[in-house]
Design an enzyme around this catalytic site. Sequence first.
Site, mmCIF file in Angstrom:
data_model
loop_
_atom_site.group_PDB
_atom_site.id
_atom_site.type_symbol
_atom_site.label_atom_id
_atom_site.label_comp_id
_atom_site.label_asym_id
_atom_site.label_seq_id
_atom_site.Cartn_x
_atom_site.Cartn_y
_atom_site.Cartn_z
ATOM 1 N N ARG A 101 9.871 8.827 6.284
ATOM 2 C CA ARG A 101 8.792 9.811 6.535
ATOM 3 C C ARG A 101 9.097 11.048 5.717
ATOM 4 O O ARG A 101 10.146 11.686 5.913
ATOM 5 C CB ARG A 101 8.719 10.143 8.023
ATOM 6 C CG ARG A 101 7.889 11.374 8.322
ATOM 7 C CD ARG A 101 7.541 11.549 9.773
ATOM 8 N NE ARG A 101 6.566 10.571 10.180
ATOM 9 C CZ ARG A 101 5.843 10.648 11.310
ATOM 10 N NH1 ARG A 101 6.013 11.663 12.145
ATOM 11 N NH2 ARG A 101 4.970 9.709 11.601
ATOM 12 N N HIS A 128 -0.640 7.309 5.738
ATOM 13 C CA HIS A 128 0.091 6.915 6.955
ATOM 14 C C HIS A 128 -0.263 5.447 7.250
ATOM 15 O O HIS A 128 -0.900 5.125 8.253
ATOM 16 C CB HIS A 128 -0.305 7.833 8.109
ATOM 17 C CG HIS A 128 0.634 7.802 9.281
ATOM 18 N ND1 HIS A 128 1.786 7.046 9.309
ATOM 19 C CD2 HIS A 128 0.578 8.434 10.495
ATOM 20 C CE1 HIS A 128 2.397 7.217 10.470
ATOM 21 N NE2 HIS A 128 1.687 8.044 11.207
ATOM 22 N N GLN A 131 0.427 3.530 10.628
ATOM 23 C CA GLN A 131 -0.481 3.903 11.710
ATOM 24 C C GLN A 131 -1.780 3.106 11.629
ATOM 25 O O GLN A 131 -2.324 2.659 12.644
ATOM 26 C CB GLN A 131 -0.787 5.411 11.620
ATOM 27 C CG GLN A 131 -1.714 5.906 12.714
ATOM 28 C CD GLN A 131 -1.072 5.885 14.078
ATOM 29 O OE1 GLN A 131 -0.011 6.443 14.268
ATOM 30 N NE2 GLN A 131 -1.721 5.245 15.053
ATOM 31 N N ASP A 224 -7.907 13.201 14.081
ATOM 32 C CA ASP A 224 -6.497 13.547 13.876
ATOM 33 C C ASP A 224 -6.408 15.073 13.939
ATOM 34 O O ASP A 224 -7.433 15.770 13.852
ATOM 35 C CB ASP A 224 -6.038 13.013 12.505
ATOM 36 C CG ASP A 224 -4.557 13.287 12.212
ATOM 37 O OD1 ASP A 224 -3.785 13.490 13.164
ATOM 38 O OD2 ASP A 224 -4.186 13.302 11.020
ATOM 39 N N CYS A 264 -4.203 9.070 16.383
ATOM 40 C CA CYS A 264 -2.839 8.629 16.088
ATOM 41 C C CYS A 264 -1.803 9.353 16.931
ATOM 42 O O CYS A 264 -0.695 8.851 17.114
ATOM 43 C CB CYS A 264 -2.546 8.806 14.601
ATOM 44 S SG CYS A 264 -2.500 10.517 14.045
ATOM 45 N N ARG A 292 1.906 0.474 17.486
ATOM 46 C CA ARG A 292 2.784 0.822 16.362
ATOM 47 C C ARG A 292 3.975 -0.149 16.338
ATOM 48 O O ARG A 292 4.373 -0.634 15.278
ATOM 49 C CB ARG A 292 3.304 2.272 16.518
ATOM 50 C CG ARG A 292 2.267 3.352 16.329
ATOM 51 C CD ARG A 292 1.787 3.454 14.892
ATOM 52 N NE ARG A 292 2.860 3.731 13.955
ATOM 53 C CZ ARG A 292 3.359 4.941 13.692
ATOM 54 N NH1 ARG A 292 2.864 6.002 14.299
ATOM 55 N NH2 ARG A 292 4.327 5.105 12.813
HETATM 56 N N1 CP Z 1 1.327 8.971 15.133
HETATM 57 C C1 CP Z 1 2.572 9.279 14.719
HETATM 58 O O1 CP Z 1 2.996 8.959 13.596
HETATM 59 O O2 CP Z 1 3.311 9.928 15.657
HETATM 60 P P1 CP Z 1 4.734 10.651 15.435
HETATM 61 O O3 CP Z 1 4.495 11.818 14.506
HETATM 62 O O4 CP Z 1 5.163 11.063 16.809
HETATM 63 O O5 CP Z 1 5.670 9.659 14.812
HETATM 64 N N1 NVA Z 2 -1.990 14.128 9.827
HETATM 65 C C1 NVA Z 2 -0.886 14.244 10.751
HETATM 66 C C2 NVA Z 2 -0.501 12.911 11.304
HETATM 67 C C3 NVA Z 2 0.588 12.950 12.347
HETATM 68 C C4 NVA Z 2 1.015 11.603 12.833
HETATM 69 C C5 NVA Z 2 0.299 14.896 10.040
HETATM 70 O O1 NVA Z 2 0.569 14.542 8.885
HETATM 71 O O2 NVA Z 2 0.941 15.759 10.644
#
Ligand code: CP
Ligand code: NVA
Length: 309
Positions: A101, A128, A131, A224, A264, A292
């Site tokens: 990430r 993502h 997701q 989101d 998400c 997930r």
């Molecule tokens: N939806 C998602 O990726 O959640 P986290 O940021 O908690 O991993």
């Molecule tokens: N768009 C959000 C998604 C979080 C899972 C971010 O990048 O923070």
Amino acid sequence: MVRHFLKDDDVTPLEQSQILTLALELKAAPYSRQPFAGPQTVALIFDKTSTRTRVSFAVGVADLGGVPLIIDSATSQMGAKESIADTARVLERQVAAIVWRTYAHSGLEEMAAFSKVPVVNSLSDDYHPCQILADLLTIQERFGKLAGLKLTYVGDSNNNMANSYLLGCVTAGMEVALAGPAKYAPSQEILDRANLLGASTGGSASFTTSAMDAVSAADVIATDTWISMGQEAEKEQRIAEFAGYTVDAALLSLAKPTAIVLHCLPAYRGYEISAEVIDGPQSVVWDEAENRLHAQKALLVWLAEQSKA
Ligand code: CP
Ligand code: NVA
């Protein structure tokens, strides 16, 4: 040849459906596949915070017979001290896969270029895709199909989730309608890529500034956060700019009565979604969060198999 999963269209429509079918199998029989028996280790690297991704990958790797190694990049040598290429060279000799990430998507591309083990994007500024696999699994469970369904996403149409909905859902043959302020429209490049994919899957991609138009006849409503990780300094400005784009009961009533609601998570009740909707009967966000685990396990099994072939 090693396969990576950095963005939604890194898999073909057929491959995506194979992964989703395997996810359903693994949901029914969680320990039926043991690709990491040994146990082998899978590196889970986090440059940004996480709850769901960290838990679901850690549990998933353990379910698959492996050991999850969670690396907080802030306490590692990665970044300012050591290059991505050198990090990849060290990791690939010791782990079975690298899940990362991060911020800039180009970092994942560099890691993949230097790794002989699969690299998985567990969220970048641009995509993502893990997701979206979970979201597709959730939609498939509810409707028994994906192709031909309409998904409407309301909110920041220029963020990682919007990009991944466009590419991932069109790969599955869905109609994707995005709605948000003009300033936060998707890039033409992503829209074109999605519509090109749609020419062979039957899916399509569009953007409008009218949330009311976009939700008409929708089977799935998604949203989101308006403030993604890394954009915290723009919080007040964004809250003002996204006014009118909350998924609330009035907006939901314009979709099909059978519509389901995805998010998400983490969610900010009262901003991108009302408490009434996310906690209401059409919301499937907890199934989505659980999925997930199943979707990512299927992805890891599939990548391990493909990379051996
Ligand atoms: N939806 C998602 O990726 O959640 P986290 O940021 O908690 O991993
Ligand atoms: N768009 C959000 C998604 C979080 C899972 C971010 O990048 O923070």
